[in-house]
Design a protein around this motif. Structure first.
Motif, short mmCIF file in Angstrom:
data_model
loop_
_atom_site.label_atom_id
_atom_site.label_comp_id
_atom_site.label_asym_id
_atom_site.label_seq_id
_atom_site.Cartn_x
_atom_site.Cartn_y
_atom_site.Cartn_z
N SER A 145 4.27 9.96 -7.24
CA SER A 145 5.41 10.26 -8.12
C SER A 145 4.96 10.49 -9.56
CB SER A 145 6.42 9.12 -8.08
OG SER A 145 6.92 8.93 -6.77
N PHE A 146 4.12 9.60 -10.10
CA PHE A 146 3.74 9.69 -11.50
C PHE A 146 2.73 10.81 -11.77
CE2 PHE A 146 5.57 5.41 -11.74
CZ PHE A 146 6.27 5.51 -12.92
N PHE A 147 2.01 11.24 -10.74
CA PHE A 147 1.01 12.29 -10.95
C PHE A 147 1.54 13.70 -10.64
CE2 PHE A 147 -2.01 8.73 -10.66
CZ PHE A 147 -2.79 9.00 -11.78
N THR A 148 2.60 13.79 -9.85
CA THR A 148 3.06 15.13 -9.44
C THR A 148 4.48 15.45 -9.85
OG1 THR A 148 3.84 14.36 -7.27
CG2 THR A 148 1.52 15.02 -7.43
N GLN A 149 5.24 14.46 -10.34
CA GLN A 149 6.63 14.69 -10.67
C GLN A 149 6.90 14.38 -12.14
OE1 GLN A 149 8.34 12.05 -7.60
NE2 GLN A 149 9.00 13.85 -6.48
N THR A 150 8.10 14.71 -12.59
CA THR A 150 8.48 14.41 -13.97
C THR A 150 8.69 12.91 -14.12
OG1 THR A 150 10.86 14.59 -13.60
CG2 THR A 150 9.67 16.64 -14.08
N ILE A 151 8.71 12.46 -15.36
CA ILE A 151 8.86 11.03 -15.61
C ILE A 151 10.18 10.49 -15.09
CG2 ILE A 151 9.83 11.44 -17.92
CD1 ILE A 151 7.61 8.48 -16.80
N PHE A 152 11.24 11.31 -15.16
CA PHE A 152 12.55 10.85 -14.69
C PHE A 152 12.60 10.78 -13.17
CE2 PHE A 152 13.37 12.96 -18.82
CZ PHE A 152 13.77 11.83 -19.52
N GLU A 153 11.94 11.73 -12.50
CA GLU A 153 11.87 11.70 -11.03
C GLU A 153 11.05 10.48 -10.58
OE1 GLU A 153 12.15 16.55 -10.33
OE2 GLU A 153 10.20 15.51 -10.33
N VAL A 158 0.84 -1.21 0.00
CA VAL A 158 0.00 0.00 0.00
C VAL A 158 0.87 1.25 0.00
CG1 VAL A 158 -1.64 1.35 1.38
CG2 VAL A 158 -1.99 -1.10 1.10
N ILE A 159 1.93 1.24 0.84
CA ILE A 159 2.85 2.39 0.89
C ILE A 159 3.53 2.58 -0.46
CG2 ILE A 159 4.96 3.27 1.95
CD1 ILE A 159 4.11 1.83 4.53
N PHE A 160 3.97 1.47 -1.05
CA PHE A 160 4.61 1.54 -2.37
C PHE A 160 3.64 2.13 -3.40
CE2 PHE A 160 8.18 -1.87 -2.17
CZ PHE A 160 8.74 -1.21 -1.10
N ALA A 161 2.38 1.71 -3.35
CA ALA A 161 1.39 2.19 -4.32
C ALA A 161 1.15 3.70 -4.15
CB ALA A 161 0.08 1.43 -4.16
N ILE A 162 1.11 4.16 -2.89
CA ILE A 162 0.91 5.60 -2.63
C ILE A 162 2.09 6.40 -3.17
CG2 ILE A 162 0.75 7.33 -0.80
CD1 ILE A 162 -0.78 5.25 0.86
N LEU A 208 12.23 2.15 -4.76
CA LEU A 208 11.33 1.17 -4.15
C LEU A 208 11.77 -0.26 -4.48
CD1 LEU A 208 7.83 2.82 -4.76
CD2 LEU A 208 9.21 2.81 -2.67
N ALA A 209 12.27 -0.46 -5.69
CA ALA A 209 12.80 -1.78 -6.05
C ALA A 209 13.97 -2.14 -5.15
CB ALA A 209 13.23 -1.80 -7.52
#
Length: 502
Positions: A134-142, A125-129, A150-151
């Motif tokens: 990350s994908f909705f508020t940051q750049t693709i590279f970030e 759940v933490i990983f999903a959050i 996370l990996a």
């Protein structure tokens, strides 16, 4: 002795199995292995069987292959063998590498490991959050940088858990065959032989600290870009050190270590090429310091706690191996004077002519008696022809109330008119519900029974000093106070075979 694949296949708790197996007084014998499986809920029977009869065995059985307990599973014309690794053998190879020992098993509903709390769903759940943010508020590279963090956290946690005896299917699938012949995949050789020790933490533990810290700092990108870039540059030293150890010291390469190195290299490239350095910020620096201290302290705390637990388990295993020695148990059992009961017409179950006799002094209203009856029922189920059981319910007509009288009358009526299984089911139902009316309903009669044999039996119990319940009496000898009643499972087979005890 290692049998990870076997334990995984049977879905047993590896730590619990290892503890019980190592604490058995006959460790590391086949008897110890069989008893441990029984204790863990895997019913089994052991045989010495000539190879010519192996074609008649079930699809799955346990054998000693290459001096290791292994699960053997028929797969077409060959056999899949699971021990510390999985391998496939043909019939001739299996017969050559095996002894005549075979163990046939049957899993029960209690065989699967049931942890008190599974942290993985919370971790996911933490990983999903973090990924969603990350994908909705940051750049693709970030966002990609955070994915790599996370990996790294996940793999590092698997290594951390594996250090304390927990089997990791993820690490196993990455490393593949970790046997001595496959040096190129020798994850165990690199991870378990890690000689680094800073406050008790290994090099792999710092991997967990590093990736956890970066995962948190990555949420504040680009404000923390210059700090993140600094850490990724420093990681070059860790990469160089790890490659040096693998190539020149241990002379073996670890796939999971190479995967972590790949993650570090990927983060290094992302930070150098795509992260724009931001102005120096005291707030970001303080955040980093506090964050790293918290993560380091948490990992250190759990490492110390789990290390202490592991140390205690090893110590307890040695102590229990001594305690579970049959000769010691027997000496304690025979220490007290033998009890001679008068013949009474009460509840006798199992094989009345059996040489091994178990009496349980009990009281239906005793809360602790429920567990004692479960043990008794388990013994009857496993040894129906080799054991005689007498249930000695204490009853006094002067002190018993109407409810108890009605309950005991119902039990007696069921015992006299119905099969043994129905009587045991009624007793079990009573300890679950504590409902006298339900037992009367099961008996089909509310008429009072002659309870005078129970009155005499209770006087007999009292004269023998058996005033508390529950108490086990084995062939006239009171079960030793120094042992838990559940310990009878470790000695029952030897008690039945001991001619001096019959």
């Amino acid at each position: 002795m290692i049998f990870d694949k076997l334990i995984n296949y049977l879905k047993l708790d590896k730590q619990e199995f290892s503890f019980q197996f190592n604490s058995h007084p006959n460790y590391p014998s086949a008897l110890a292995f069989s008893d441990t499986l029984n204790f863990m809920g895997v019913k089994n029977d052991a045989y010495e069987l000539d190879k010519e009869y192996w074609d008649e065995l079930p699809e799955e059985f346990i054998a000693i292959v290459d001096n290791s307990f292994s699960l053997v599973k028929k797969t077409g014309a060959g056999y899949s063998v699971y021990s510390e690794k999985a391998k496939t053998l043909n019939k001739e190879e299996l017969h050559q590498k095996s002894t005549d020992f075979v163990l046939l098993f049957e899993k029960t509903e209690h065989a699967e490991s049931k942890a008190v709390f599974d942290f993985k769903p919370l971790l996911y759940v933490i990983f999903a959050i973090i990924l969603g943010y990350s994908f909705f508020t940051q750049t693709i590279f970030e966002a990609l940088f955070n994915v790599l963090s996370l990996a790294g956290v996940y793999i590092s946690m698997e290594i951390f858990n594996q250090k304390f005896g927990n089997t990791s299917t993820v690490i196993g699938s990455i490393c593949g065959d970790t046997s001595a012949k496959q040096a190129i995949n020798s994850c165990d050789k690199i991870i378990k032989q890690d000689k680094t020790s800073i406050l008790g933490l290994k090099f792999s533990d710092f991997s967990l600290i590093y990736f956890t810290g970066l995962a948190a700092l990555g949420l504040f990108l680009p404000a923390t870009a210059y700090i993140v870039k600094g850490f990724t540059l420093v990681s070059v030293l860790a990469i160089a050190y790890s490659l040096y150890i693998q190539a020149f010291v241990e002379k073996a390469f670890c796939r999971v270590c190479l995967l972590i190195i790949s993650i570090l290299a990927g983060q290094l490239v992302l930070s150098i090429l795509f992260f724009q350095s931001t102005p120096f910020s005291v707030g970001a620096l303080l955040l980093t310091a506090v964050l790293w201290i918290l993560v380091f302290s948490a990992v250190l705390y759990f490492n110390n706690i789990l290390s202490q637990k592991e140390s205690l388990q090893k110590s307890n295993a040695k102590n229990l191996r001594f305690k579970r020695n049959y000769e010691l148990f027997k000496s304690q059992l025979l220490e007290k004077e033998k009890i001679e009961f008068q013949d009474t017409d009460t509840f006798t179950l199992g094989n009345k002519d059996a040489k091994f006799r178990l009496s349980i002094v009990s009281n239906p209203y005793c809360g602790f008696c429920k567990d004692g009856h479960k043990i008794m029922e388990g013994l009857l189920e496993k040894y129906p022809d080799d054991i005689s059981v007498q249930i000695r319910f204490n009853y006094s007509s002067e002190r018993a109330d109407e409810k108890y009288t009605k309950l005991l009358s119902a039990f007696k009526h069921i015992y006299q008119t119905k099969p043994q299984k129905e009587f045991l089911k009624a007793v079990e139902e009573w300890f679950e519900t504590r409902d006298e009316n339900k037992i009367v309903s099961l008996s089909g009669s509310s008429a009072p029974e002659d309870l005078s044999p129970f009155v005499e039996m209770t006087k007999d119990n009292s004269n023998s000093g058996l005033n508390f319940t529950p108490i086990f009496i084995l062939n006239g000898y009171q079960f030793p106070d120094k042992y838990d009643r559940e310990d009878i499972w470790f000695f029952i087979d030897e008690l039945m075979e001991d001619e001096d005890f019959q």
